[in-house]
Scaffold this motif. Structure first.
Motif, short mmCIF file in Angstrom:
data_model
loop_
_atom_site.label_atom_id
_atom_site.label_comp_id
_atom_site.label_asym_id
_atom_site.label_seq_id
_atom_site.Cartn_x
_atom_site.Cartn_y
_atom_site.Cartn_z
N LEU A 716 5.78 10.29 0.38
CA LEU A 716 6.07 10.55 1.76
C LEU A 716 4.74 9.94 2.82
O LEU A 716 5.16 8.82 3.62
CB LEU A 716 5.92 11.97 2.23
N TRP A 717 3.51 10.02 2.29
CA TRP A 717 2.63 9.40 2.76
C TRP A 717 2.78 7.80 2.89
O TRP A 717 2.08 7.07 3.64
CB TRP A 717 1.18 9.62 2.29
N HIS A 718 3.19 7.38 1.69
CA HIS A 718 2.87 5.93 1.53
C HIS A 718 4.19 5.23 2.11
O HIS A 718 4.24 3.99 2.08
CB HIS A 718 2.67 5.55 0.19
N THR A 719 5.15 5.64 2.58
CA THR A 719 6.26 5.23 3.11
C THR A 719 6.24 5.15 4.81
O THR A 719 5.81 5.88 5.35
CB THR A 719 7.54 6.12 2.84
N ARG A 720 6.82 3.70 5.01
CA ARG A 720 6.60 3.53 6.45
C ARG A 720 7.26 4.36 7.33
O ARG A 720 8.69 4.68 7.09
CB ARG A 720 6.86 2.01 6.72
N GLU A 721 6.98 4.69 8.38
CA GLU A 721 7.89 5.53 9.62
C GLU A 721 9.00 4.47 9.92
O GLU A 721 8.63 3.42 9.86
CB GLU A 721 7.23 5.88 10.53
N TRP A 722 10.27 4.95 10.28
CA TRP A 722 11.31 4.26 10.72
C TRP A 722 10.80 3.45 12.18
O TRP A 722 10.23 4.41 12.75
CB TRP A 722 12.46 5.20 10.82
#
Lengths: 942, 149
Positions: A716-722
């Protein structure tokens, strides 16, 4: 008598002598012209002319002397010391000249001298009476810079005063030192010009404004002269070009002030309804009204009283504006008024004298004139003698209004049939009255601080009435401490938009009306096209600019301005058949319409793109607070702001300016390919198919994204925001800056990107001012030191750090490298991201001690949190902790106390506003100026 | 055609207006009414200068409060928390102090300010919530003329 070393006494003495000569010249000119007019003897008039010439030379001499003093940096003079310094560029010497109270009076006097001499050359048989009145004004202005003491009362304020002669310095020990100029370091350099004013606008704005003020005197003197000679219409013809000249120059001066505020000051707009701005706008409005009534009355005297009233009141309002801005009565209500300096009584007399003169001249009957003059003088004597100035002024005002009403009934009540409803004169008359009302409303609201002064003596009366009647209204008046409207802009807009609507609507059709009587059918036909096109444009604008029905006043004004622009533009080919000779009015009216339209669009649809999207919501505190003003930019961070991405690159210093370089990048629609994952809130989604992002996620989600059922926190932390947009190419750069000035305070100045249809206006609201050097790193904000113990936590805005332990590094490598006299301490911290409380980081700052003192440290930088922890000190404490009431029991275990430096990544706070359509306003300014100029030229040629 | 044109050209002769109620009278009445309206309106919209005690007695009512910055108290401005919030303590002219939340970025040289005018209202917790602030610095417009020998 001490012989002072290094002073240039001759300049001051020359200046003072010339001031006295200018005063004597003005007095002589008044007398000469007065007697010349009364007795019709040419000798007297010649004397008056000669005296005015002498006065003119003296004023030029004063101006020259002050320039020489400023140019040569003779800091023994108070004015030079206060308003200039050695490091200031010479091009701003003119700004120094008129920065102060005395210099700006001089500028005003200077323009009067120029205009007075033109009048002497051109006024022909009006010279005598016109110059009599003209010279009286010069008497007052000369007194304003006289600076002599009569008893304890200082009259005027001279720019030629030595610092050692200032009343607060007389008798101080240093004034007896012959070599004080070289001995006291303060005299080596002046205080300098306020950095706010070191700007080319300050070089051109005041001269334009004061020339405009000076120009209002000419119609005033002609009106008085007309009344004096009982030639109530003959003065209009010669005064007319002067009036439109005044409209042109004063208008330009005011708009330059607006442009200055917009381009170089960080007020966030071009007009703020500040009292000082209003004070210059109001005379312009009445001058416009007077000018238009002159056109009416030149043909046929139909509204003579209104014409006299507006012409006279314009100059009185210039004096009132001077009084408001220079006497100190505005006090806390304006950001840029002068302080009082004891000028109030003089300025008040200056104002009241011309109020009195106007009323006296309007009164038709000799006996009544004497009666009024006697009452006025008696009130002056009583007011000054018994120290009851305010009641005396109020009584004077009441008597003056009474006299005006009686004068109107006796001498101006028209017995002629009224003008036709379909005549140009009728609607010009209505328009002038609406302008007068608009001016009155602005004056009332600007005068709120004056109301307090006027109500003050009646506190007891109001209190008594309030107590007897139980009326809260009177009790409120009793301790009235009225402040200007809290929402000034909303207040003025509420009143002024309807006035502006009526006026622009009249401008639209006014010229199509004929004098006396109009053929209505023709009139309708000529206007139909403009009307319909304006209607269509307004409908389109309502849709495009998203005006709501609640903004009906804005929609109406929009329509009226567009109608005014089109109808006046159409007038040139349709009625004037393309001839530009008489097109001045049309061009000026188009310009005025554009100014209002530009102001309307840019302010009603200004968009503060620097929204606070990041953190705490201010509305938690107060509903009235807004979040949309400032944005925080970390260095190197790229943030979507409005239609661009903005990145704060770095800061650099050039001279006294500290520039903050920002790059702006295009925001291009982001494309996602199959399998891309994005974070939205606490959820993860995977792209089903390749697509270009739409404006919001909710629209895209059903067709393009599948939610992930299972994922780890880490994922979750490492995924970029849309996001809808990706950073595109660099489009432009801006560099708002802070002018560093330790003496006056630092000033932030804006940097604006101009496009044809809108502007992006940015300025720095808050920033770190330190620059990178050998010892300091400017990529971090200044350290903040926290004194804590092991086991404590430190909460900073974005993170919480828990101090787990402190230990000594004993590994062999460190020891061998440093030697035995050094001890290396490390603090073990656990750091929590306060915005994503599940995220934990570890930090281990070090400090090296030698012989019991810290010599060096190594900070732990947490890039993800943009925070840095440095270990400053480590101390071992024993014995109980001391509380307020002595030692706290149970705290006598040994403890480790540490000093921890916490710094955030360098950032700045930026305000950015998009002003759509502001160029319409500037184009309008130019056309207004050009059109009025064309009209003046046409009148002068006639 | 000629006749028709005459017919549609409404020239309102004065005879149509009742005697004693000329158009100029109507205009005069409208003008006076609007002028009085503007005067009352500007008084009605005007705010009030108050000291902190008065503001505290009427939470939620807008006042202008004049005072100085209490330099002994902490000025909190945490842009990373909110870039448009400054919290500080002000001392009004009567000497009473109060914690203030100002919904603006911390102004340049705030610490050097000489005089503050806050525009806002008190809340129930005895704090002042300022929407706007005018600030005068000692040397910006006022005269700083202390030459000591």
């Amino acid at each position: 008598m001490t012989e002072y070393i290094g002073e240039h006494l001759w300049a001051g003495q020359l200046g003072q002598a010339l001031t006295v000569i200018s005063l004597v010249g003005a007095l002589l000119a008044t007398t000469g012209y007065y007697l010349g007019t009364r007795t019709a003897q040419a000798e007297w008039t010649s004397l008056g002319r000669l005296a005015f010439r002498m006065h003119s030379l003296a004023v030029l001499g004063i101006v020259g002397t002050l320039f020489v003093m400023l140019f040569n940096h003779w800091f023994e003079y108070d004015y030079v010391w206060k308003h200039s310094n050695l490091s200031m560029p010479m091009k701003y010497i003119a700004s120094c000249f008129w920065e102060g109270q005395e210099g700006s009076f001089l500028l005003w006097t200077f323009w009067h001298v120029v205009l007075g001499n033109v009048l002497i050359a051109r006024a022909k048989d009006w010279e005598g009476p016109v110059m009599t009145v003209f010279a009286t004004v010069q008497v007052f202005l000369a007194i304003m810079i006289l600076g002599v003491y009569v008893g304890d009362v200082r009259i005027g304020s001279s720019p030629f005063l030595l610092i050692r002669d200032l009343p607060e310095n007389i008798g101080l020990p240093w004034t007896a030192m012959p070599n004080y100029l070289s001995a006291i370091p303060q005299f080596a350099d002046g205080r300098g010009l306020n950095p706010l004013l070191q700007n080319y606008w300050m070089v051109i704005h005041p001269p334009a404004l004061f020339l405009g003020f000076a120009a209002t005197l000419v119609p005033f003197t002609f009106a008085i002269a007309g009344l004096w000679r009982k030639d109530r219409t003959g003065w209009i013809e010669p005064a007319l070009p002067w009036t439109f000249f005044g409209i042109m120059i004063l208008g330009a001066g005011i708009l330059m002030g607006g442009a200055w505020a917009y381009e170089a000051l960080s007020f966030g707009g071009f007009w703020a309804w500040d009292p000082v701005e209003n004070a210059s706008l109001v005379p312009w409005i009445t001058l416009v009204a007077a000018g238009h009534l002159m056109i009416v009355n030149k043909r046929k005297p139909t509204a003579l009283f209104s014409l006299f009233l507006l012409t006279l009141i314009t100059f009185v309002l210039v004096l009132y504006s001077t009084f408001l801005t220079r006497s100190g009565v505005l006090g806390d209500t304006s950001v840029h008024s002068f302080t009082g300096d004891g000028m109030l009584p003089g300025l008040l007399l200056f104002l009241l004298f011309y109020v009195g003169l106007s009323v006296v001249m309007l009164v038709p009957d000799k006996g009544q004139q004497r009666f009024y003059a006697a009452i006025s003088l008696a009130l002056l004597a009583i007011g000054v003698g018994l120290q009851v100035q305010v009641p005396a002024i109020l009584l004077f005002g009441a008597v003056s209004i009474g006299m005006l009403v009686s004068a109107y009934r006796q001498a101006f009540l028209s017995r002629e049939p009224e003008e036709s409803l379909w005549s140009r004169e009728f609607w010009l008359f209505i328009g002038s009255l609406v302008l007068l009302l608009s001016a009155m409303q602005i004056t009332f609201s600007t005068s709120v601080p004056v109301f307090n002064l006027l109500l003050e003596p009646f506190d007891k009366v109001f209190g008594w009435v309030g107590e007897k009647t139980g009326s809260t209204f009177f009790q409120g008046l009793a301790d009235a401490k009225l402040a200007p409207p809290g929402e000034a802009i909303a207040h003025y807009n509420k009143w002024q938009i309807p006035f502006a609507f009526i006026v622009t609507f009249l401008i639209a059709f006014g010229q199509y009306l004929r004098w006396k009587e109009t053929d209505v059918r023709k009139f309708r036909k000529q206007l139909a096209l403009s009307f319909l096109v304006s209607l269509a444009i307004t409908v389109a604008a309502v849709y495009l600019l998203k005006y709501r029905l609640a903004e009906l006043n804005l929609i109406a004004l929009f329509f009226a301005t567009v109608f005014a622009i089109l109808a006046n533009a159409w007038y040139v080919p349709s009625i004037l058949k393309g001839s530009l000779r008489n097109a001045g009015a049309s061009v000026a009216h188009v310009g005025f319409g554009l100014v209002l339209l530009g102001a309307l669009i840019s302010t009603s649809r200004q968009n503060e793109v620097s929204r606070n999207t990041r953190n705490m919501d201010l509305r938690f505190l107060n509903d009235g607070f807004n979040n949309s003003e400032d944005i925080l930019l970390y260095r190197g961070d790229t943030v979507l702001m409005g239609q661009h991405f903005v990145r704060y690159i770095a800061k650099r210093q050039e001279g006294v300016n500290l520039y903050y370089d920002m790059d702006y990048f295009a925001a291009v629609p982001r494309t996602y390919s199959v399998g891309d994952s994005v974070r939205v809130g606490d959820m993860l989604f995977v792209a089903k198919n390749a697509h270009q992002a739409g404006p919001n996620f909710l629209g895209d989600q059903p067709t393009n994204w599948t939610p992930l059922e299972e994922f780890t926190r880490r994922e979750l932390w490492h995924t970029r925001e849309w996001s809808a947009y990706a950073v595109g190419d660099r489009v432009f750069g801006l560099a708002p800056f802070v002018q560093l000035n330790p003496r006056f305070g630092n000033v932030a100045e804006p940097s604006t990107k101009h496009w044809a249809h809108r502007d992006l206006y940015t300025h720095v609201r808050y920033a770190d001012l330190t620059l990178a050097s050998d010892t300091a790193d400017d990529t971090w904000m200044p350290d903040r030191l926290y004194e804590k113990h092991v086991g404590d936590s430190i909460i900073t805005p974005t993170a919480m750090a828990i101090i787990d332990s402190v230990y000594i590094l004993k590994d062999s490598v460190t020891k061998r490298m440093l030697g035995d006299q050094y001890t290396v301490y490390a603090a073990q911290l656990r750091v929590r991201d306060l915005y994503q409380p599940d995220r934990w980081f570890e930090a281990r700052p070090l400090v090296i001690y030698a012989n019991g003192a810290p010599v060096m440290g190594k900070a732990a930088e947490l890039e993800g949190l943009r925070i840095k922890y440095g270990l400053a000190t480590v101390r071992f404490e024993e014995g109980p902790v001391m509380g307020h009431g002595g030692p706290i029991p149970g705290t006598d275990k040994p403890r480790i106390a540490i000093g921890l430096n916490v710094a955030e990544s360098e950032f700045l706070v930026l305000q950015a506003i998009v002003f759509p359509g502001i160029n319409i306003l500037w184009i309008g300014c130019v056309l207004l100026f050009v059109g009025t100029g064309m009209a003046v030229w046409q009148r002068v040629r006639q | 055609m000629e006749k028709n044109a005459d017919h549609t050209m409404p020239s309102y002769p004065n005879a149509q207006v009742p005697k004693g109620m000329k158009r100029s009278h109507i205009i005069a009445i409208v003008i006076i009414a609007v002028a009085i309206g503007a005067l009352v309106g500007s008084l009605y919209d005007s705010s009030t200068y108050a000291d902190l005690e008065q503001a505290m007695e009427n939470p939620g009512k807008e006042y202008h409060v004049v005072g100085t910055l209490d330099r002994s108290a902490e000025i909190v401005y945490e842009p990373s928390l909110n870039a448009s919030l400054t919290t500080f303590t002000m001392r009004d002219l009567t000497g009473k102090t109060c914690r203030v939340h100002l919904a603006k970025a911390k102004p340049q040289d705030f610490e050097r300010s000489e005089r503050l005018v806050l525009i806002g209202e008190a809340n129930e917790h005895g704090e002042f919530e300022a929407r706007d602030m005018l600030m005068k610095c000692p040397s910006k417009y006022n005269e700083e003329n202390k030459v000591n020998g």
